[in-house]
Enzyme design. Structure first.
Site, PDB file in Angstrom:
ATOM      1  N   LYS A 138     -14.026   0.790  -4.320  1.00 45.99           N
ATOM      2  CA  LYS A 138     -15.135   1.272  -3.502  1.00 45.99           C
ATOM      3  C   LYS A 138     -16.134   2.047  -4.346  1.00 45.99           C
ATOM      4  O   LYS A 138     -17.355   1.885  -4.198  1.00 45.99           O
ATOM      5  CB  LYS A 138     -14.613   2.152  -2.366  1.00 45.99           C
ATOM      6  CG  LYS A 138     -13.754   1.425  -1.343  1.00 45.99           C
ATOM      7  CD  LYS A 138     -13.293   2.381  -0.260  1.00 45.99           C
ATOM      8  CE  LYS A 138     -12.387   1.705   0.744  1.00 45.99           C
ATOM      9  NZ  LYS A 138     -11.904   2.649   1.791  1.00 45.99           N
TER      10      LYS A 138
ATOM     11  N   GLU B 264       0.820  -1.206   0.000  1.00 48.74           N
ATOM     12  CA  GLU B 264       0.000   0.000   0.000  1.00 48.74           C
ATOM     13  C   GLU B 264       0.860   1.265   0.000  1.00 48.74           C
ATOM     14  O   GLU B 264       0.432   2.315  -0.459  1.00 48.74           O
ATOM     15  CB  GLU B 264      -0.933  -0.016   1.220  1.00 48.74           C
ATOM     16  CG  GLU B 264      -2.133   0.906   1.085  1.00 48.74           C
ATOM     17  CD  GLU B 264      -3.165   0.679   2.168  1.00 48.74           C
ATOM     18  OE1 GLU B 264      -4.327   1.021   1.928  1.00 48.74           O
ATOM     19  OE2 GLU B 264      -2.818   0.166   3.259  1.00 48.74           O
TER      20      GLU B 264
ATOM     21  N   HIS C 212       7.533 -27.198  -0.496  1.00 45.98           N
ATOM     22  CA  HIS C 212       6.973 -28.331  -1.215  1.00 45.98           C
ATOM     23  C   HIS C 212       5.939 -27.890  -2.242  1.00 45.98           C
ATOM     24  O   HIS C 212       5.221 -28.720  -2.806  1.00 45.98           O
ATOM     25  CB  HIS C 212       6.363 -29.316  -0.212  1.00 45.98           C
ATOM     26  CG  HIS C 212       7.381 -29.911   0.709  1.00 45.98           C
ATOM     27  ND1 HIS C 212       7.932 -31.154   0.521  1.00 45.98           N
ATOM     28  CD2 HIS C 212       7.987 -29.394   1.813  1.00 45.98           C
ATOM     29  CE1 HIS C 212       8.804 -31.401   1.474  1.00 45.98           C
ATOM     30  NE2 HIS C 212       8.863 -30.350   2.273  1.00 45.98           N
TER      31      HIS C 212
END
Length: 443
Positions: A419, A284, A305
């Site tokens: 948003k 951010e 793995h």
């Protein structure tokens, strides 16, 4: 001072020491920009001197509130998103026993408001039925969608089960000092409140009441956490400790050489959510203007793995930063077995941590040989003091690194894009034009 040791020797195959030294004036300029408050985002630098500016009286008050919640509640729900929950979650997980969730230790700390999962919220509410629970709600505005939905549901459930007066005593709001929906509600209902200062962004807020109250409710020593951060702050700001500068410079040098992805590696499963906090801090802060290192993380040896194959032999656009914990809390030795069917008797008598450390060293050597530069960050142990120090180290390095990158490390304009679309799709009042445009676009 507790030690954080940064070793860049295994990164010097991709960038030379001369190249790093040539950036000295640049990193010094970035440090000065940060300390003098002359750069972009300088209205969000409250975190820089936050540890030394936090009075013991505030810590005493937070501890008193934490004791009250611990005494009254079987479960405390921390409601927040992003920096409003990740810092607390990171510290609690790093210090805690992962199996305590299966026991009867109280209170259990659970989290909500960091997603919009209907099943998650339904199952949380079912879990809370019949339990004495409290809520720590964290939001500057009180209107951020994810935590606002969760808080609305949980507040109604708590008031229905315990009564409005008891609910008001068990709800703590961490919010703006004067304005916003949550501040208004807290004042009306008489909630205990703590303030999120305007000059501290969410991803830098773990050492404020945002992180300190949940950590204290979980039973950990927030004074030791702040002491560790204070020691690191003093050393970095005085210039006695260059570790943050070394880390910031090296990662920027690697980025400029074509290493676009940084993978934070741990070999201690308690650090999983610390890596999640780190990813938000750097992602951010730096991901702007089509710039920035992409922050990723892995838990080794588990991910050796799976992701280990890609890291060893995939595209050479990556480097690793390894957090190595020198000392663990407990001792477990591998027993001998007469049949030795698993062929592990060569390890008999050795501590499990010794095997883990050799897996760590062997992996670093293999990855460096495979063309993956490594930065090694070693800490003494997972304690409150060390974690406070490590948090401040990464915060300081992030501010320096962001200015070296040439962006504002303290805003997040890109977060608003989803948003606006979400509100338009949900037909929120005031978004009529955006709603019409999106419906035409997706029709």
């Amino acid at each position: 001072m507790n030690n954080i040791r940064v070793n860049i020797n295994d990164a010097l195959g991709a960038v030379s020491q001369n190249a790093i030294e040539a950036m000295a004036s640049e990193v010094r300029s970035s440090v000065n920009t940060l300390l003098e408050g002359t750069g972009a985002g300088n209205d969000f630098l409250g975190w820089v001197r936050l540890p030394e500016n936090t009075p013991d009286s505030l810590l005493d008050d937070i501890n008193a509130t934490a004791r009250r919640l611990r005494g009254e509640c079987d479960v405390v729900v921390v409601v927040g998103i992003g920096g409003s929950y990740l810092g607390a979650k990171a510290v609690i997980e790093a210090l805690g026993n992962p199996f305590s969730v299966y026991g009867d230790s109280k209170p259990q700390i659970v989290f909500a408001g960091h997603n919009i999962g209907e099943d998650y919220l339904y199952e949380l509410q079912k879990y809370l039925e019949g339990k004495n629970f409290g809520i720590i709600v964290i939001s500057k505005s009180g209107t951020t969608t994810e935590p606002a939905i969760a808080f609305r549901l949980l507040k109604a459930q708590l008031e229905a089960s315990a009564g409005r007066e008891t609910a008001a005593r068990r709800i703590v709001a961490i919010t703006d000092a004067k304005r916003g929906a949550l501040r208004t509600l807290a004042d009306e209902e008489g909630y205990t409140t703590y303030v999120i200062d305007d000059n501290v962004g969410g991803r830098f807020s773990v050492l404020t009441p945002v992180g300190l109250l949940p950590i204290a409710v979980a039973g950990y020593d927030i004074k030791a956490l702040l002491d560790g951060a204070r020691e690191r702050q003093k050393a970095i700001l005085s210039g006695a400790d260059k570790s943050a500068e070394v880390y910031a410079t090296t990662r920027n040098a690697l980025y400029r050489s074509g290493k676009k992805i940084e993978i934070l590696v741990n070999y201690n499963p308690r650090l999983h959510f610390f890596a999640e906090w780190w990813k938000q801090l750097y992602g951010e802060s730096e991901g702007k203007e089509h710039k920035g290192i992409f922050p990723a993380s892995v838990d080794f040896s588990t991910d050796l793995h799976s992701m280990g194959q890609w890291i060893q032999e995939g595209e050479r656009s990556i480097f690793e930063t390894v957090i190595s914990v020198a000392n663990v809390d407990h001792e477990v030795r591998i027993p001998s077995d007469e049949a030795n069917l698993d062929g592990l008797n060569f390890l008999a008598g050795k501590r499990v941590d010794e095997v883990n450390k050799m897996a760590e060293l062997g992996t670093r050597l293999a990855h460096v040989d495979g063309g993956v530069p490594n930065i090694l960050v070693t800490i003494d142990a997972l304690t409150e003091r060390t974690l406070g120090s490590l948090i401040y180290f990464f915060e300081a390095a992030c501010g320096i690194s962001g200015y070296m990158l040439g962006v504002n490390p303290f805003n997040q304009p890109g977060v608003e894009a989803y948003k606006r679309n979400m509100f338009a799709l949900l037909a929120k009042p005031g978004y009529e034009a955006e709603t019409a445009a999106i419906r035409e676009r997706i029709s």
